[in-house]
Design an enzyme around this catalytic site. Structure first.
Site, PDB file in Angstrom:
ATOM      1  N   GLY A 127       0.801  -1.249   0.000  1.00 41.36           N
ATOM      2  CA  GLY A 127       0.000   0.000   0.000  1.00 41.36           C
ATOM      3  C   GLY A 127       0.820   1.280   0.000  1.00 41.36           C
ATOM      4  O   GLY A 127       1.990   1.303   0.415  1.00 41.36           O
ATOM      5  N   HIS A 149      20.755  20.606  20.533  1.00 42.23           N
ATOM      6  CA  HIS A 149      20.901  21.509  21.685  1.00 42.23           C
ATOM      7  C   HIS A 149      19.591  22.247  22.000  1.00 42.23           C
ATOM      8  O   HIS A 149      18.956  22.774  21.099  1.00 42.23           O
ATOM      9  CB  HIS A 149      21.927  22.633  21.464  1.00 42.23           C
ATOM     10  CG  HIS A 149      22.850  22.477  20.327  1.00 42.23           C
ATOM     11  ND1 HIS A 149      24.154  22.104  20.481  1.00 42.23           N
ATOM     12  CD2 HIS A 149      22.674  22.649  18.999  1.00 42.23           C
ATOM     13  CE1 HIS A 149      24.750  22.068  19.299  1.00 42.23           C
ATOM     14  NE2 HIS A 149      23.872  22.392  18.384  1.00 42.23           N
TER      15      HIS A 149
HETATM   16  P1  TTP Z   1      -4.898   0.288   3.472  1.00 44.91           P
HETATM   17  O1  TTP Z   1      -4.570   0.772   4.842  1.00 44.91           O
HETATM   18  O2  TTP Z   1      -6.317   0.245   3.061  1.00 44.91           O
HETATM   19  O3  TTP Z   1      -4.107   1.149   2.379  1.00 44.91           O
HETATM   20  P2  TTP Z   1      -2.671   1.757   2.480  1.00 44.91           P
HETATM   21  O4  TTP Z   1      -1.759   0.859   3.252  1.00 44.91           O
HETATM   22  O5  TTP Z   1      -2.209   2.116   1.107  1.00 44.91           O
HETATM   23  O6  TTP Z   1      -2.840   3.101   3.358  1.00 44.91           O
HETATM   24  P3  TTP Z   1      -3.664   4.454   3.015  1.00 44.91           P
HETATM   25  O7  TTP Z   1      -5.114   4.091   3.094  1.00 44.91           O
HETATM   26  O8  TTP Z   1      -3.222   5.376   4.108  1.00 44.91           O
HETATM   27  O9  TTP Z   1      -3.213   4.919   1.650  1.00 44.91           O
HETATM   28  O10 TTP Z   1      -4.292  -1.162   3.251  1.00 44.91           O
HETATM   29  C1  TTP Z   1      -4.462  -2.223   4.175  1.00 44.91           C
HETATM   30  C2  TTP Z   1      -3.312  -3.192   3.986  1.00 44.91           C
HETATM   31  O11 TTP Z   1      -3.307  -3.748   2.665  1.00 44.91           O
HETATM   32  C3  TTP Z   1      -1.972  -2.559   4.162  1.00 44.91           C
HETATM   33  O12 TTP Z   1      -1.185  -3.469   4.865  1.00 44.91           O
HETATM   34  C4  TTP Z   1      -1.435  -2.378   2.761  1.00 44.91           C
HETATM   35  C5  TTP Z   1      -2.100  -3.470   1.979  1.00 44.91           C
HETATM   36  N1  TTP Z   1      -2.437  -3.110   0.597  1.00 44.91           N
HETATM   37  C6  TTP Z   1      -1.793  -3.755  -0.437  1.00 44.91           C
HETATM   38  O13 TTP Z   1      -0.913  -4.590  -0.219  1.00 44.91           O
HETATM   39  N2  TTP Z   1      -2.164  -3.432  -1.724  1.00 44.91           N
HETATM   40  C7  TTP Z   1      -3.124  -2.504  -2.004  1.00 44.91           C
HETATM   41  O14 TTP Z   1      -3.416  -2.267  -3.197  1.00 44.91           O
HETATM   42  C8  TTP Z   1      -3.764  -1.825  -0.904  1.00 44.91           C
HETATM   43  C9  TTP Z   1      -4.821  -0.794  -1.149  1.00 44.91           C
HETATM   44  C10 TTP Z   1      -3.393  -2.173   0.377  1.00 44.91           C
END
Ligand code: TTP
Length: 408
Positions: free
Chosen positions: A9, A316
């Protein structure tokens, strides 16, 4: 059993901390967040771990390599389009032919919670979702269930289904891929794993298991500070660095080999001091101060409940409270960060399109990498300062400061 960690993400809500660093590599509780998850998996004898990377992918790959330093076997998959958690899990289709643990890379997965999750899978042989009770479920996916079987999930709503939420910890059977292929685009414009799970639940049972051990999700800067204090609360003290005579150390303090604490420093744990840190003389470090490698804390500096990333100098006459400061920053002599409003109301954080209540009476600043401040500059509570900013001598800064700004 293998594990899949979703670490692709963008981490927009944590910008500017995630401008150069993927969220799972942020330093929390004495190590990168992902290292806590890998340790918990290892404690459950899961050593075959696949990390899904995307944003700043190479940083994660370069940092962990094949995992041998941590005693695990790491493989990596790349998510090209960051289109949501369902498309993230779908990327692992060719790797997961057996049931597997799936973990959101931004949630704290404790040994006990993972062990509960896996036991429920072993008892039922069905997909399992870990659920956790929170005081207010409105900003999470709330869940309803009956006799341990999932009934419904409702994403972020002012009328949540219950106080139980999706914890981001799952065991999936390979059948999940069939439902991932059928998952439609949500109204948020993403393919979401909760929609997949609901679809699976309509055709077969999805079990839920109540998790009761520590859990936190590091979506926002406030969450990062909460995760830091939670992890540091159970930290075992260990002093391997040099402590000069005349330094005072109280409570649980970790001083890594290669760190130096000079005379007159007063340390009230829990405190984490990484290798290469140079502390004092005559400074005051208060509980939940977490310092990454090569941080300099000089004379007449007070730091409390803050995360200071690698290579940052606070040399500091500075005060830093309830703040997160990125890598390679330098605070000029006398720079102070406010962390409390005069009216005592909760501090607001200045995000891109809104001003958000931090839910904290005490909240300092969130500062990106390579920010420099001049002597006697002042940073207001709730400020978010993006990377490569220069704040001149005596300047007053408040609100949201764009990358590369010059405040003179
Ligand atoms: P989110 O918290 O929904 O997305 P994000 O991690 O990009 O954060 P933000 O909303 O602040 O932009 O994601 C939940 C989990 O999933 C997190 O561990 C990241 C992962 N994720 C992916 O691996 N691929 C993706 O396309 C998305 C959206 C999330």
């Amino acid at each position: 059993m293998k594990a899949l960690i979703l670490a692709a993400g963008l981490g927009n809500r944590l910008k500017p901390l995630t401008s150069n660093t993927p969220k799972p590599l942020l330093f929390v509780g004495g190590k990168p967040f992902l290292s806590h998850t890998i340790s918990a998996l290892k404690e459950n004898e899961i050593t075959d771990v696949c990390i899904l990377t995307g944003w700043k992918s190479m940083k994660i790959r370069d940092f962990y390599g094949n995992g041998s330093d941590l005693g695990v076997n790491l493989t990596y998959i790349e998510q090209k389009d960051l289109k949501g958690t369902a498309s993230a899990v779908l990327c692992s289709e060719d790797y997961m032919s057996e049931p597997f643990v799936c973990i959101n890379g931004d949630v704290l997965a404790s040994k006990e919670n993972l062990s509960r999750l896996i036991s429920r899978y072993n008892d039922t042989k069905h997909d399992v979702m870990g659920i956790i009770e929170v005081p207010d479920a409105s900003s999470f996916g709330s869940v309803s269930e009956k006799d341990g079987i999932l009934l419904d999930i409702k994403e972020k709503s002012d009328e949540p289904l219950s106080n139980f939420i999706n914890s981001g910890l799952f065991v999936f059977t390979p059948d999940i891929f069939e439902f991932l292929h059928q998952t439609p685009l949500s109204c948020r414009g993403e393919f979401e794993i909760t929609d997949t799970i609901m679809r699976a639940g309509e055709e077969k049972q999805v079990h839920v298991v109540h998790l009761s051990d520590v859990w936190v999700d590091i979506g926002t800067p406030q969450d990062l500070l909460d995760a830091n204090s939670l992890l540091m609360s159970s930290m075992a003290p260990c002093i391997e660095g040099i402590v000069e005579p005349g330094a005072v150390i109280k409570g649980d303090v970790v001083i890594e080999k290669g760190a130096l604490v000079r005379s007159g420093s007063y340390l009230e744990g829990p405190i984490y001091i990484s290798s290469g840190c140079d502390i004092g003389p005559n400074c005051y470090l208060r509980p939940y101060t977490c310092l990454a490698q090569d941080v300099r804390i000089g004379a007449a500096v007070e730091v409390k409940n803050s995360i200071i990333m690698a290579g940052t100098h606070i040399p500091h006459h500075n005060y830093v409270g309830d703040s997160i400061i990125g890598e390679n920053c330098n605070l000029g002599s006398g720079t102070k960060i406010a962390n409390l409003r005069f009216d005592g109301k909760n501090v607001k954080l200045h995000f891109e399109d809104s001003c958000v209540d931090s839910q904290r009476r005490k909240m300092g600043a969130v500062i990106g990498d390579s920010v420099s401040t001049g002597i006697n500059s002042m940073i207001n509570a709730g400020s978010i300062i993006f990377e490569n900013t220069i704040i001149g001598p005596g300047a007053f800064v408040s609100g949201r400061i764009a990358p590369g700004s010059r405040i003179l």
